[in-house]
Design a protein around this motif. Sequence first.
Motif, mmCIF file in Angstrom:
data_model
loop_
_atom_site.group_PDB
_atom_site.id
_atom_site.type_symbol
_atom_site.label_atom_id
_atom_site.label_comp_id
_atom_site.label_asym_id
_atom_site.label_seq_id
_atom_site.Cartn_x
_atom_site.Cartn_y
_atom_site.Cartn_z
ATOM 1 N N PRO A 1 1.145 5.578 -6.417
ATOM 2 C CA PRO A 1 0.934 5.685 -4.966
ATOM 3 C C PRO A 1 0.111 4.494 -4.479
ATOM 4 O O PRO A 1 -0.948 4.195 -5.032
ATOM 5 C CB PRO A 1 0.169 7.001 -4.818
ATOM 6 N N THR A 2 0.638 3.792 -3.498
ATOM 7 C CA THR A 2 -0.012 2.594 -2.977
ATOM 8 C C THR A 2 -0.218 2.758 -1.483
ATOM 9 O O THR A 2 0.726 3.056 -0.747
ATOM 10 C CB THR A 2 0.843 1.341 -3.258
ATOM 11 N N VAL A 3 -1.445 2.571 -1.036
ATOM 12 C CA VAL A 3 -1.787 2.765 0.371
ATOM 13 C C VAL A 3 -2.370 1.474 0.938
ATOM 14 O O VAL A 3 -2.884 0.629 0.194
ATOM 15 C CB VAL A 3 -2.790 3.927 0.557
ATOM 16 N N THR A 4 -2.291 1.334 2.233
ATOM 17 C CA THR A 4 -2.862 0.165 2.902
ATOM 18 C C THR A 4 -4.361 0.377 3.075
ATOM 19 O O THR A 4 -4.787 1.302 3.764
ATOM 20 C CB THR A 4 -2.199 -0.050 4.275
ATOM 21 N N ALA A 5 -5.149 -0.485 2.436
ATOM 22 C CA ALA A 5 -6.603 -0.404 2.571
ATOM 23 C C ALA A 5 -7.058 -1.104 3.849
ATOM 24 O O ALA A 5 -7.896 -0.592 4.593
ATOM 25 C CB ALA A 5 -7.284 -1.019 1.359
ATOM 26 N N LEU A 6 -6.504 -2.280 4.097
ATOM 27 C CA LEU A 6 -6.849 -3.001 5.313
ATOM 28 C C LEU A 6 -5.802 -4.073 5.595
ATOM 29 O O LEU A 6 -5.083 -4.511 4.696
ATOM 30 C CB LEU A 6 -8.248 -3.618 5.241
ATOM 31 N N ARG B 1 -3.396 4.248 -6.277
ATOM 32 C CA ARG B 1 -4.002 5.538 -6.576
ATOM 33 C C ARG B 1 -3.271 6.194 -7.745
ATOM 34 O O ARG B 1 -2.053 6.067 -7.881
ATOM 35 C CB ARG B 1 -3.956 6.462 -5.347
ATOM 36 N N HIS B 2 -4.022 6.902 -8.582
ATOM 37 C CA HIS B 2 -3.409 7.614 -9.700
ATOM 38 C C HIS B 2 -2.640 8.812 -9.153
ATOM 39 O O HIS B 2 -3.153 9.561 -8.311
ATOM 40 C CB HIS B 2 -4.485 8.084 -10.681
ATOM 41 N N LYS C 1 -7.446 9.175 -7.714
ATOM 42 C CA LYS C 1 -8.524 8.196 -7.741
ATOM 43 C C LYS C 1 -7.918 6.805 -7.915
ATOM 44 O O LYS C 1 -6.714 6.649 -8.084
ATOM 45 C CB LYS C 1 -9.495 8.506 -8.881
ATOM 46 N N ALA C 2 -8.782 5.777 -7.871
ATOM 47 C CA ALA C 2 -8.302 4.404 -8.017
ATOM 48 C C ALA C 2 -7.580 4.242 -9.353
ATOM 49 O O ALA C 2 -8.045 4.726 -10.394
ATOM 50 C CB ALA C 2 -9.463 3.427 -7.917
ATOM 51 N N ALA C 3 -6.436 3.582 -9.319
ATOM 52 C CA ALA C 3 -5.636 3.342 -10.525
ATOM 53 C C ALA C 3 -5.635 1.851 -10.840
ATOM 54 O O ALA C 3 -5.652 1.004 -9.926
ATOM 55 C CB ALA C 3 -4.209 3.844 -10.334
#
Length: 386
Positions: free
Chosen positions: A90-95, A153-154, A159-161
């Motif tokens: 899972p990959t999300v936009t941080a900024l 994300r894991h 959590k952070a992966a």
Amino acid sequence: MSCSMDVPNPNLQGAASIPDSQQELPARSMHDSYQELVIPLGHNTSLRENYMTVAQRIRFGRILEDLDLFAVLICYTHNLIPGGHRVPLPTVTALVDRIELLEYHPSPYKDLLLCGQVTWVGTSSMEVTMEVRQEDHSLLQKVMTARFVMAARHPITEKAAMVNPLKPDGPREEYLYKLGERSKIERNKRMQMSLMKVPPSDVERDEIHQLYLQTTPKENDAFETTQPENAVWMKDTKLMNMVICQPEERNMYNRIFGGFLMRMACELAWANASRYCRSRSLDLEILDHVIFLNPVEIGSLLLLSSKIVYTESKTMQVKVHAEVLDPETTSTKTTNYFFFTFNGPNDVPRVWPHTYEEFMLYLEGKRHIKYPDLTAVEEVSEQHPV
């Protein structure tokens, strides 16, 4: 979505094989993640309707949506586990670090080319540099450059992966990687200098006082403020919109798609800037420093508030504040801040702060225009035909 991209749906399959250490992951080069995508506006008339304004110009809010999804695809291409297998982290936009529109004005009647690659990585974050191009007289013209920071994300713990380390291949990739390092340093410096953490500088405090004096005539013993000539009070520039976040705008993680939030903010900011300069003929120049603070759940009431926070000559800086509203408790939670820079056809009135909060917004807007990110976004590839 406006275009189809082969982004996998994250699931638990293969999650147990995700290493806990970055050293266990194979190193990747920048060209390993390089991707191209064509938005076929030239011949797909139904798609063109979604990308064209009433003035027959490109709806850049739609491009923001595509860039957000395209960045996820690039990150997925970058990540491999030992053995060369892909796991859809899972990959999300941080900024969104910076999106800059260039001088070339694209046509909604021609195809657009998106291209990009991972140009820097941390342990769980990836910087993705992208460009939008369009063919004009047999040459590819750059429309915009964009730099996103994505977070992995894991799929089980959320959590952070760990992401694959990046090993630059050749002088050009080494240069781009150094730019990514520099961008990270500048982001940290900008956060440390935030007006929410430290007071204005001596020069900024003096400017605030001079602005205040111009609204308070010396002979006015009652300290009643007067509006300066050819100025508009900042409080009078507020423009708001509320959106019900429907399931059709969800991403693959059952949250509201970040690109949708950017499009909503962009179109509200454009409407506010258009009203302020009294013209539809204005250009979006820059979107920068967008931080995704909290996810937006399906069904949320999304409240978007915009203000003109700084003006200079033809330039307007618009800040948009996004928050979700709970209709049962009426409580709110901030999800994003957006900063848009527009240029109008003529000089605009000077926006004037009145309260301390507005003075801080004024200084923040001025910083975005006067002290932009010094890191230039380089071309992410050689020119390719559309």
